[in-house]
Design a protein around this motif. Structure first.
Motif, PDB file in Angstrom:
ATOM      1  N   MET A   1       0.813  -1.175  -0.052  1.00 60.26           N
ATOM      2  CA  MET A   1      -0.029  -0.014   0.037  1.00 60.26           C
ATOM      3  C   MET A   1       0.837   1.313   0.035  1.00 60.26           C
ATOM      4  SD  MET A   1      -2.904   1.513   0.607  1.00 60.26           S
ATOM      5  CE  MET A   1      -3.916   2.138   1.626  1.00 60.26           C
ATOM      6  N   THR A   2       0.596   2.154  -0.966  1.00 57.39           N
ATOM      7  CA  THR A   2       1.569   3.332  -0.893  1.00 57.39           C
ATOM      8  C   THR A   2       1.020   4.379  -0.015  1.00 57.39           C
ATOM      9  OG1 THR A   2       0.100   4.091  -2.735  1.00 57.39           O
ATOM     10  CG2 THR A   2       2.143   2.929  -3.467  1.00 57.39           C
ATOM     11  N   PRO A   3       1.818   4.654   0.943  1.00 56.76           N
ATOM     12  CA  PRO A   3       1.523   5.589   1.820  1.00 56.76           C
ATOM     13  C   PRO A   3       1.289   7.051   1.340  1.00 56.76           C
ATOM     14  CG  PRO A   3       3.673   5.373   2.090  1.00 56.76           C
ATOM     15  CD  PRO A   3       3.307   4.510   0.914  1.00 56.76           C
ATOM     16  N   ASP A   4       0.077   7.644   1.012  1.00 49.50           N
ATOM     17  CA  ASP A   4      -0.118   8.892   0.839  1.00 49.50           C
ATOM     18  C   ASP A   4      -1.399   9.473   1.694  1.00 49.50           C
ATOM     19  OD1 ASP A   4      -1.156   8.430  -2.682  1.00 49.50           O
ATOM     20  OD2 ASP A   4      -2.304   8.381  -0.425  1.00 49.50           O
ATOM     21  N   GLU A   5      -1.762  10.791   1.303  1.00 49.69           N
ATOM     22  CA  GLU A   5      -2.916  10.967   2.146  1.00 49.69           C
ATOM     23  C   GLU A   5      -4.397  10.568   1.481  1.00 49.69           C
ATOM     24  OE1 GLU A   5       0.103  13.455   3.799  1.00 49.69           O
ATOM     25  OE2 GLU A   5      -1.117  14.813   2.591  1.00 49.69           O
ATOM     26  N   THR A   6      -4.485   9.964   0.405  1.00 55.48           N
ATOM     27  CA  THR A   6      -6.002   9.403   0.162  1.00 55.48           C
ATOM     28  C   THR A   6      -6.471   8.474   1.045  1.00 55.48           C
ATOM     29  OG1 THR A   6      -4.759   9.629  -2.021  1.00 55.48           O
ATOM     30  CG2 THR A   6      -7.080   8.844  -1.912  1.00 55.48           C
TER      31      THR A   6
ATOM     32  N   ARG B   1     -20.252  11.109   1.397  1.00 54.78           N
ATOM     33  CA  ARG B   1     -20.462  12.323   1.756  1.00 54.78           C
ATOM     34  C   ARG B   1     -19.117  13.419   0.986  1.00 54.78           C
ATOM     35  NH1 ARG B   1     -19.208  13.616   7.943  1.00 54.78           N
ATOM     36  NH2 ARG B   1     -17.316  13.153   7.334  1.00 54.78           N
TER      37      ARG B   1
ATOM     38  N   ARG C   1     -19.548  16.417  -1.165  1.00 52.53           N
ATOM     39  CA  ARG C   1     -18.948  17.886  -0.533  1.00 52.53           C
ATOM     40  C   ARG C   1     -18.118  18.423  -1.757  1.00 52.53           C
ATOM     41  NH1 ARG C   1     -15.463  17.260   4.512  1.00 52.53           N
ATOM     42  NH2 ARG C   1     -13.791  16.705   3.230  1.00 52.53           N
TER      43      ARG C   1
ATOM     44  N   THR D   1     -19.991  19.613  -4.723  1.00 48.18           N
ATOM     45  CA  THR D   1     -20.708  20.940  -4.641  1.00 48.18           C
ATOM     46  C   THR D   1     -19.699  22.013  -5.002  1.00 48.18           C
ATOM     47  OG1 THR D   1     -21.655  19.764  -2.854  1.00 48.18           O
ATOM     48  CG2 THR D   1     -22.351  22.135  -3.075  1.00 48.18           C
ATOM     49  N   VAL D   2     -18.614  21.672  -4.205  1.00 49.82           N
ATOM     50  CA  VAL D   2     -17.684  22.862  -4.342  1.00 49.82           C
ATOM     51  C   VAL D   2     -17.231  23.130  -5.803  1.00 49.82           C
ATOM     52  CG1 VAL D   2     -15.318  23.515  -3.715  1.00 49.82           C
ATOM     53  CG2 VAL D   2     -16.591  22.350  -2.009  1.00 49.82           C
TER      54      VAL D   2
ATOM     55  N   THR E   1     -20.061  24.665  -7.474  1.00 48.87           N
ATOM     56  CA  THR E   1     -19.915  26.365  -7.340  1.00 48.87           C
ATOM     57  C   THR E   1     -18.910  26.790  -8.097  1.00 48.87           C
ATOM     58  OG1 THR E   1     -20.591  25.607  -5.338  1.00 48.87           O
ATOM     59  CG2 THR E   1     -20.629  27.653  -5.774  1.00 48.87           C
TER      60      THR E   1
END
Lengths: 310, 407, 246
Positions: free
Chosen positions: A1-6, A14, A18, A21-22, A25
């Motif tokens: 597993m590659t460690p990143d912030e996903t 949710r 989110r 929506t952003v 807009t």
């Protein structure tokens, strides 16, 4: 597993809502931001966008272009003009001479030029600038005034010097144009291809005589004052965002006629002709009068000469 | 190839992930960009009359910012030289950050030039062989070439280095060393070519001075590293990336020399203009003392000179070894040089006009919005570049190795 | 957690902010610069002073106009004094025959009152005697320092509608140029080559006619200096506050 912030589980519902929506807009804001573009109206047809530079157009292509321009002008102003591509005459080198003893500063030349060459009235474009200088033993352009509005001219103690494009032999404006939208023709007139100019205004910065003008907005010309006799390189109505300047009334001079400024001058201070013709008035003037040019030290070699008579 | 695509996708995803401070910063930047975009749409629809420019002063804040930012882009090379020529390993990774900064600056330059054009839809006229490219006659054509070349150069070097780090490979010398050395020379050339845009105009005596090119380089090598010093501290604060104080001090020592050279050249220019005097110094008089009742730029230029002198003194003093003082000094230098090279160089060249007329220039509100929008865009690019590359450089994001693949 | 909450808040605020910006962009129109703008200089205000080219005797003759007014003795005779008419304001009404003759647009009633009887005196040969008052600076404006005020320097005394050159050549009023050339040689030389005076039409003579003017077409022989002109409007720079905003 590659460690990143996903997050390992990927997008949750949710976070999807989110994010979308952003993004939605954001897209709406970008589209709304571009709303002013709706006001452009007719900007540029496909043919106009793809048109080649003047010197690369074949005669057949030029005919199509001229017809298109006539259509554009008719659509915009309601009159059918006659747009021609005037070629330089052989054996001709134009020279302009201006007698500073005779100019009274009436500015008729300025406004005759505006009328003849379909220049914008508002924003105001005038090719000729008349500088009022004091008769005090110096020739300093910095002490000049272009905004004089006396009750009558000439005023005592002053002389008047109109300045327009000098069609220099060594034009700095031609050297600096990044797309070669401006060049000097065989008869000496420096011309601009209004459909090729990108509006970078480098030529305006380079000109030592403040001769070039830029269309900061769409030119506005009263319909009833349009001159329908037009030339491709000369007095056809210009576009927003392109340069223009004096072109020695190409539509007149390449037919052998005097430019409008010469015709209208009430005191006969303006002289124009072919320097290669030894009998022309300009040959006579250059031979017999004490002529000078502005900013000679810059090496532009103008073909616009000034002289004093009396 | 697939690996490269994955790399790009992962980096792209990284850009959208962050904490609330990241979103606030990017959101604010995006809002400013939108305002700028709207203002530009107005300008595109109506024409350049929405700016404060006129026939008399035909270049304004757009070209002023462009000139300043070309210098900033060139200054990235100031990190490259110590690392690759003097083998200063402390700065090694910072080279990439410097070059990402250069890419952002060049993107801003390209934006500023585009918004300044009267007919940006005709940009294709500039493309060689498709349009007509007036090379080597026009200095603008040189500028187009060197700026785009510099952009590609930096994109290649950064991209290659970061991708190699992602793959865990050592970069192959031939893929980056030659480009690095070309980049050093190229960086000086982009700013010299930009200077030559002005120097080459004989009809504008304010610009037609041999010292303008060296002044550009000296001021660029002051403001650029100053900005990088501040940017590195921001990076240090908001991420876990390690930036040593020694790196900052190395940059400071570069700025010391560059700022002193900048002031020396200013003194040269002042002597040149004011000792013999004459008519050709009208623009210089306008800038420093006002001319015929017009003195709009006088407070600006004296502020700039004051800031530059104070920051020069601070830079050589030991006091600026302390970080807070260093930051103030850098800020003073950046602002001083921005004024001096931007509004203080471009606008006076047009006043008075070559035939003696004086028309003042004030940027319009629309113009300012567009400038802010482009600056925000540059900051956005730089932020996103850092957001993508720092984790890779730190080793936190790397390509999945076959033996570690999950079933 | 705390950071997650803050992130949500920030994102919500940003979304609302962008929505507000979007509404604002659509609401506020682009600057009204694309609509028609009135010209800065109204056509009627173009001040063109008439008479920068006067109708000279030569042109009158050449155009076949009525030149009878130029033959003085057709009306004036030793035995027939002329009648002077006045208008309600006691200003002399200039007879149409004299309109081109009366120089400097002076009005006789500046010196002559309505009830004064004006007598023209003739000498023994029936030639008009020019009163001294008509010789002075107030009337004759040919010459800056020394006035050329003797009518017979140019006009033949026995034939007022003819001129004589210094060499003794007698020419009609439509050939006045030859007379002017006798004293103003340099201007005449320049005029012949085209350097002096107006030129209209074609610079290339093979393409069409070049029109030049006779001396008296621009210079009133009795007051040759150009009258001052009203200058046309000065330029307006782009952001001049006087621009019509429309």
């Amino acid at each position: 597993m590659t460690p990143d912030e996903t997050p390992p589980e990927g997008m949750t519902r949710r976070s999807f809502l989110r994010t979308s929506t952003v993004l939605a807009t954001g897209a709406a804001a970008i589209a709304a931001g571009l709303a002013p573009l709706r006001k452009i109206g007719h900007y540029s047809s496909v043919e106009e966008f793809l048109q080649k530079q003047y010197k690369e157009l074949s005669p057949a292509e030029m005919k199509v272009v001229l017809a298109r321009i006539e259509g554009e002008v008719e659509r915009q102003y309601g009159i059918r003009p006659h747009v021609r591509d005037y070629k330089p005459m052989s054996g001709v080198q134009f020279v302009y001479a201006l007698n500073l003893s005779r100019c009274v500063g009436c500015r008729k030349c300025v406004h005759a030029c505006v009328a003849e060459n379909n220049q914008s009235r508002n924003p105001e474009i005038q090719y000729i600038r008349v500088v009022k200088l004091p008769n005090d033993g110096s020739f300093d352009l910095e002490s000049g005034d272009v905004n004089y509005t006396p009750k009558s001219v000439p005023e005592a103690g002053f002389f008047y010097m109109p300045i327009q494009c000098h069609q220099c032999h060594n034009p700095p404006c031609v050297t600096v144009c990044p797309v070669k939208a401006t060049w000097q023709e065989a008869d000496g007139i420096t011309v601009i291809d209004y459909n090729w100019c990108i509006g970078c205004r480098y030529c305006e910065a380079a000109c030592p005589y403040f001769a070039r003008r830029f269309n900061f907005a769409t030119p506005s010309i009263p319909k009833e004052q349009i001159n329908p006799k037009m030339s491709y390189l000369g007095n056809r109505p210009r576009y927003k965002g392109v340069m223009e300047k004096c072109h020695f009334c190409i539509q007149r001079t390449r037919e052998g006629r005097y430019p409008a400024c010469v015709e209208v001058c009430p005191t006969g201070s303006r002289k124009f002709g072919n320097i290669l013709d030894p009998d022309s008035e300009v040959s006579y003037i250059l031979k017999n009068k004490r002529v000078f040019v502005l900013k000679e030290e810059l090496g532009t070699h103008p073909r616009f000469f000034y002289y004093f008579d009396i | 190839m697939r690996n490269y695509a994955t790399f790009l996708v992962r980096c792209g995803r990284l850009a959208f992930v962050g904490d609330w401070r990241y979103y606030t910063w990017l959101g604010a930047l995006t809002a400013v960009i939108l305002l700028g975009l709207n203002a530009y749409a107005k300008q595109f629809a109506v024409g350049l009359i929405t700016t404060g420019m006129s026939d008399q002063v035909s270049w304004g804040v757009y070209i002023a910012n462009f000139t300043f930012l070309v210098g900033m882009a060139a200054a990235a090379v100031m990190l490259v030289i110590p690392v690759h020529i003097y083998k200063n390993e402390d700065l090694h990774d910072l080279v990439i950050i410097g070059e990402l900064f250069a890419v952002s600056a060049i993107l801003m330059c390209l934006c500023f030039v585009t918004v300044d054009l009267g007919r940006p839809d005709r940009f294709w006229h500039l493309i060689p062989w498709i349009g007509i490219f007036h090379f080597p006659g026009s200095m603008l054509s040189w500028d187009v070439l060197v700026l785009n070349g510099y952009l590609l150069l930096n994109l290649h070097i950064c991209g290659y280095m970061i991708y190699c780090r992602y793959c865990g490979r050592t970069p192959s010398k031939w893929f980056y060393y030659p480009f690095v050395f070309i980049g050093i020379i190229w960086a000086v050339s982009i700013h010299t070519v930009t200077a030559f845009l002005y120097v080459g105009l004989g009809g504008r005596p304010f610009w037609n001075s041999a010292v303008l090119g060296p002044r550009f380089i000296a001021s660029a090598f002051t403001a650029g590293p100053a900005f990088i010093i501040i940017a590195l501290q921001v990076l240090r604060h908001f991420s876990t990336y390690r930036v040593t104080d020694k790196a900052l001090m190395t940059l400071r020592s570069i700025i010391q020399v560059a700022m002193l050279v900048n002031l020396f050249l200013l003194a040269n220019e002042a002597f040149n203009e004011f000792y013999a005097g004459g008519r050709h110094i009208a623009s210089t008089r306008y800038l420093f003392f006002g001319l015929h009742g017009h003195h709009a730029l006088v407070p600006w230029i004296w502020t700039a000179v004051t800031f530059n002198v104070i920051s020069a003194i601070l830079f050589v003093m030991k006091a600026s070894r302390r970080i807070p003082v260093l930051n103030i000094t850098c800020a003073l230098a950046i602002v001083g040089i921005w004024i001096e090279k931007g509004m203080g160089m471009v606008v006076p060249g047009f006043i008075p006009t070559p035939i003696g007329e004086i028309v003042d220039y004030t940027p319009s509100f629309n113009e300012v919005l567009i400038c802010l929008g482009i600056w925000a865009f540059g900051f956005l690019c730089f932020t996103i570049f850092l957001r993508m590359s720092v984790p890779v450089l730190q080793g936190k994001v790397f390509m999945a190795r076959p033996r570690e693949a999950q079933a | 957690m705390e950071t997650e909450r803050k992130t949500q808040v920030v994102l919500a605020v940003l979304t609302m902010g962008f929505a507000a910006l979007a509404i604002n962009f659509v609401r506020v129109p682009a600057r009204a610069g694309v609509e028609k703008r009135a010209p800065l200089i109204l056509p009627g205000s173009l001040a063109i002073v008439p008479g920068t080219i006067r109708v000279s005797a030569a042109q009158l003759v050449a155009s076949g106009g009525d030149a009878s007014g130029l033959q003085c003795y057709a009306c004036h005779d030793a035995k027939k004094p002329p009648e002077i008419r006045y208008d309600a304001n006691h200003r002399v009404v200039l007879p149409k025959e004299h309109l081109d003759l009366i120089y400097g647009m002076r009005n006789c009633s500046e010196c002559h009152t309505p009830d004064e009887g004006v007598k023209i005196e003739y000498n023994a040969d029936g030639v008009v005697i020019i009163p001294d008052a008509h010789r002075n600076l107030a009337h004759m404006a040919h010459g800056r320092y020394l006035r050329n005020e003797d009518c017979f320097n140019c006009h033949v005394s026995t034939q007022l509608d003819h001129l004589h050159t210094p060499e003794g050549l007698v020419v009609g009023l439509d050939q006045a140029t030859q007379l002017c050339a006798g004293c103003h040689g340099t201007q005449y030389r320049d005029w012949e080559s085209g350097a002096h005076g107006r030129r209209n039409g074609y610079w290339k003579s093979s393409a069409g006619p070049t029109v030049r003017q006779e001396c008296t077409s621009c210079h009133d022989p009795h007051a040759p200096a150009f009258t001052p002109l009203i200058p046309m409007p000065a330029p307006h720079s782009l952001h001049d506050p006087r621009r019509n905003p429309s």
